[in-house]
Scaffold this active site. Structure first.
Site, short mmCIF file in Angstrom:
data_model
loop_
_atom_site.label_atom_id
_atom_site.label_comp_id
_atom_site.label_asym_id
_atom_site.label_seq_id
_atom_site.Cartn_x
_atom_site.Cartn_y
_atom_site.Cartn_z
N GLU A 84 0.82 -1.22 0.00
CA GLU A 84 0.00 0.00 0.00
C GLU A 84 0.85 1.27 0.00
OE1 GLU A 84 -2.98 -0.35 3.11
OE2 GLU A 84 -4.26 -1.43 1.73
N CYS A 123 6.66 12.59 1.80
CA CYS A 123 7.78 13.01 2.65
C CYS A 123 8.27 14.37 2.14
CB CYS A 123 8.90 11.96 2.58
SG CYS A 123 10.35 12.37 3.57
N GLU A 169 -6.82 -7.97 -0.96
CA GLU A 169 -7.28 -7.98 0.43
C GLU A 169 -8.73 -7.55 0.50
OE1 GLU A 169 -5.07 -5.54 3.17
OE2 GLU A 169 -3.14 -6.06 2.30
N TYR A 173 -8.13 -6.77 16.66
CA TYR A 173 -9.58 -6.92 16.52
C TYR A 173 -10.03 -6.91 15.06
CZ TYR A 173 -9.67 -6.12 21.56
OH TYR A 173 -9.46 -6.22 22.91
N HIS A 174 -9.07 -6.93 14.16
CA HIS A 174 -9.44 -6.95 12.74
C HIS A 174 -9.99 -8.32 12.37
CE1 HIS A 174 -9.14 -6.68 8.37
NE2 HIS A 174 -8.91 -5.39 8.49
C1 GLA Z 1 -4.32 -2.80 4.63
C2 GLA Z 1 -2.96 -3.43 4.79
C3 GLA Z 1 -2.96 -4.62 5.70
C4 GLA Z 1 -3.87 -4.42 6.87
C5 GLA Z 1 -5.25 -4.09 6.40
C6 GLA Z 1 -6.24 -3.94 7.52
O1 GLA Z 1 -4.99 -3.14 3.52
O2 GLA Z 1 -2.37 -3.75 3.56
O3 GLA Z 1 -1.63 -4.80 6.12
O4 GLA Z 1 -3.38 -3.38 7.66
O5 GLA Z 1 -5.20 -2.87 5.70
O6 GLA Z 1 -7.50 -3.55 7.04
ZN ZN Z 2 12.10 12.24 2.16
#
Ligand code: GLA
Ligand code: ZN
Length: 677
Positions: free
Chosen positions: A150, A155, A308, A358-359
């Site tokens: 992600e 920066c 995901e 808690y995810h």
């Molecule tokens: C993102 C991240 C994961 C996790 C999920 C939780 O998509 O890539 O590592 O943190 O969110 O929702």
């Molecule tokens: Zn930088």
């Protein structure tokens, strides 16, 4: 190179067994068997595990994790582990942490935390990717590479400032060109040395946050630079992987409608696209459809991976609602309907500590298989097994394109005037909603996309016009197609400078209008708009922005009903060649947007089978062998009954249906009709 080679839609997700004892792994795999989980994404945050010190790499545990997954017959999507850097790295090289928009130099903490311009980060992240690929590329269980995680944020450190100056030298060549592009004669900004250039931040051009800038051109270029700087990180890791893995596809997980990264600038560098779907609420069916289509559009319609989604809840929000029974299945099939060739979860087993304990997870802390979530996941696993390979590589036969443009998004939302209340996503979502309700199969594409295959092109808030886009839009209309655009389109060139001509700039000929002035008001101010005439007539409301249009050949389709511009055009249609150009000059409500969109579509025979059944989504995919799959998705909590639009077999139940026969869909029900040929 394109998608990983698989025998069916891969099913599984992020799996982090380094977080719990090995005797639990055994239990994990028995549950994976039950749920037919055949793919695990491994090692997304394993940098500290694999490199405990600068001069020490240790793959003992990762070896065991990978050996085990392979021995259990699972496919592996293997990550390079660079989504978070280890504490020793930040301590030894403070340059790797980021400096934020306010100018605060961060210390070690969190994740997605590396300065993209840091030579140390670049050297060591690439080296880790190189070693991981070198070690595991020959393992036949590994079918795809997952770089970083992600990518996002920004920066503002000195290294990024230097990187920005290099990027600018490359883009503009000379300071004269840069000064012209940034319009620096305004407010005494003429740069006479590259070193005078600062990243636009709270300390320099900005006030009231990242959207309020004195120089749009500078901020726009910094957004482009930031996106490119992270792309360089991705690109460098990918090159390191390629040294030992010439044939396996490489991706990184995107975030859909994520403003800071221009995924169109990245698309060519990925072998396949993948993304993480965390919808804001239960009412997001149309938004998810749009986002899937946007992700599919990145690689010219090639399928993508749903990398995901949560099987149940998220944990990062203030309030984390549970997916109702049936929704996880419905949304998984929706992803497949829009081009997903993998259905993956975050996460397969719940972490015990830290911010995601808690995810939602396929397997909770207690390791039970008799939970509702596990049961639903396992049912979907069985269903996908039975479904087999039929959808792999299948394409969406779209004749309608929705243009999506990060530059327009950025330019519109960092603009001073006409209104801070007009949000790019909201405008796009409204026009997409109208298309989605109509059951139109559509591509969501970049403005550089070849438009010659489309009959209808919808371009909401096309604020910035780049390159030959105006000519390509004219060509769509000239050969009989329709182009629809809205207020705040055709305003600026690629440097965010207004065209020295009437609004909507180079779209004027196509649309047959000129915008004389505009009025922005708060959401409480409504100007009623009357659309059409006779039996088609509809009175709707417009808000936020009201452009005052003087037709230059266009016919008036809708008019304002109030204020000093009552009776003047709010919606127009211009004949152009064999087709037409439509312009919506005001922020119509959804009913108004939908009315206009249906008018535009009327000539083109592109509606889905159920344009008048609310929340019954339809989508078509055509497999490489010509098999047509019609997906029907009932997004309502109540059953619905329709008549079958064609004959075929529902691949989820095996039931055969014939054209015109009754077709019942339960609440949140799904049908995947393989149409007879
Ligand atoms: C993102 C991240 C994961 C996790 C999920 C939780 O998509 O890539 O590592 O943190 O969110 O929702
Ligand atoms: Zn930088």
């Amino acid at each position: 190179m394109s998608l990983p080679v698989t025998a069916k839609v891969p099913f599984g997700g992020d799996y982090n067994p380094e977080q719990w004892p090995e005797d639990v792994w055994k239990q994990d795999y028995r549950l994976f068997d039950t749920a037919r989980i055949d793919l695990v994404t491994i090692g997304v945050f394993d940098w500290a595990l694999c490199q405990p010190a600068e001069d020490r790499y240790d793959f003992t545990l990762l070896d065991r994790i990978i050996e085990r997954a392979a021995a259990e017959g699972r496919g592996i999507c293997l990550a390079t582990g660079t989504g978070a850097h280890p504490p020793w790295l930040a301590k030894a090289y403070p340059e790797v942490t980021r400096t934020d928009f306010e100018g605060r130099k961060h210390r070690f903490g969190q994740r997605h935390n590396s300065c993209p311009s840091s030579p140390v980060f670049r050297r060591l992240s690439v080296e880790l990717a190189r070693r991981i690929a070198g070690r595991y590329a020959d393992n036949p269980a590994v079918i795809a590479w997952h770089v970083g995680n992600e990518y996002g944020g920004a920066c503002y450190c000195e290294l990024c400032a230097a990187g920005f100056r290099d990027w600018l030298r490359h883009r503009y060549g000379t300071l004269d060109h840069l000064n012209a592009a940034w319009y620096t004669s305004f407010w005494s900004h003429t740069f006479t040395d590259w070193d005078q250039i600062e990243p636009p931040s709270a300390l320099t051009e900005h006030w009231r946050g990242p959207d309020h800038t004195a120089f749009q051109g500078i901020t726009l270029d910094y957004l482009r630079f930031t996106s490119d700087a992270m792309l360089t990180n991705f690109h460098d890791e990918k090159a390191a992987i390629r040294e030992s893995s010439p044939d396996l596809p490489v991706t990184t997980n995107f975030m859909g409608l994520y403003r800071p990264v221009d995924y169109h600038r990245w698309a060519a560098h990925l072998d396949f696209a993948s993304w993480d779907n965390y919808p804001p609420n239960d009412e997001s069916a149309a938004r998810m459809a749009l986002t899937h289509d946007l992700m599919r559009g990145l690689k010219d319609g090639q399928p993508f991976w749903l990398m995901e989604q949560s099987p149940g809840v998220t944990s990062c929000r203030d309030v984390n609602p549970l997916k109702r029974p049936g929704l996880m299945r419905l949304w998984s099939w929706q992803a497949v309907a829009h081009g997903a060739d993998a259905v993956l979860f975050f996460q397969l087993r719940a972490s015990r500590g830290a911010s995601e304990k808690y995810h939602g997870a396929v397997i909770g802390h207690a390791g039970r298989s008799d939970t509702r979530v596990f049961r639903e996941v396992a049912q979907l696993g069985v269903e996908l097994d039975r479904f087999g390979p039929v959808s792999l590589g299948a394409r969406t036969p779209a004749r309608v394109a929705l243009l999506f443009d990060w530059d327009s998004w950025w330019a519109l939302e960092i603009s001073d005037g006409p209104s801070r209340l007009v949000r790019y996503q909201e405008v796009v979502l409204a026009y997409h909603r109208a298309l989605w309700d109509a059951g139109v199969d559509l591509d969501v594409v970049a403005v550089t996309q070849d438009l010659s295959r489309y009959d209808v092109v919808v371009a909401p808030a096309l604020h910035m016009l780049k390159g030959d886009l105006p000519q390509r839009l004219e060509a769509v209309a000239a050969r009989g197609g329709s182009v629809l655009t809205t207020y705040l389109s055709g305003r600026v060139d690629e440097n965010d400078q207004a065209f020295q001509m009437d609004v909507p700039g180079p779209l004027g000929q196509l649309l047959g209008v000129r915008v004389d002035e505009w009025d922005a008001r708060g959401p409480e101010t409504v100007n009623p708009v009357r659309l059409g005439a006779g039996p088609d007539q509809l009175d709707v409301e417009a808000r936020l922005l009201f452009e005052l249009v003087i037709p230059q050949g266009a016919a008036v389709v809708g008019t304002y009903q109030a204020d000093f511009y009552a009776g003047t055009p709010a919606v127009t249609r211009n004949s152009f060649g064999a087709g037409d150009g439509w312009y919506v000059a005001a922020g119509l409500d959804q009913a108004g947007v939908s009315w206009v969109v249906r008018q535009v579509l009327a000539r083109h025979d592109v509606l889905g089978p159920y344009p008048d059944t609310p929340d019954l989504e339809s989508a078509v995919r055509v497999a490489p062998d010509g098999t047509r799959l019609l997906f029907l998705l009932n997004h309502r909590a109540e059953p619905v009954e329709v008549t079958a639009p064609s004959s075929g077999v529902d691949l989820l139940t095996g039931h055969r249906t014939t054209t015109g026969a009754s077709l019942p869909l339960p609440a949140y029900g799904v049908v995947v009709l393989r149409e007879d040929r």
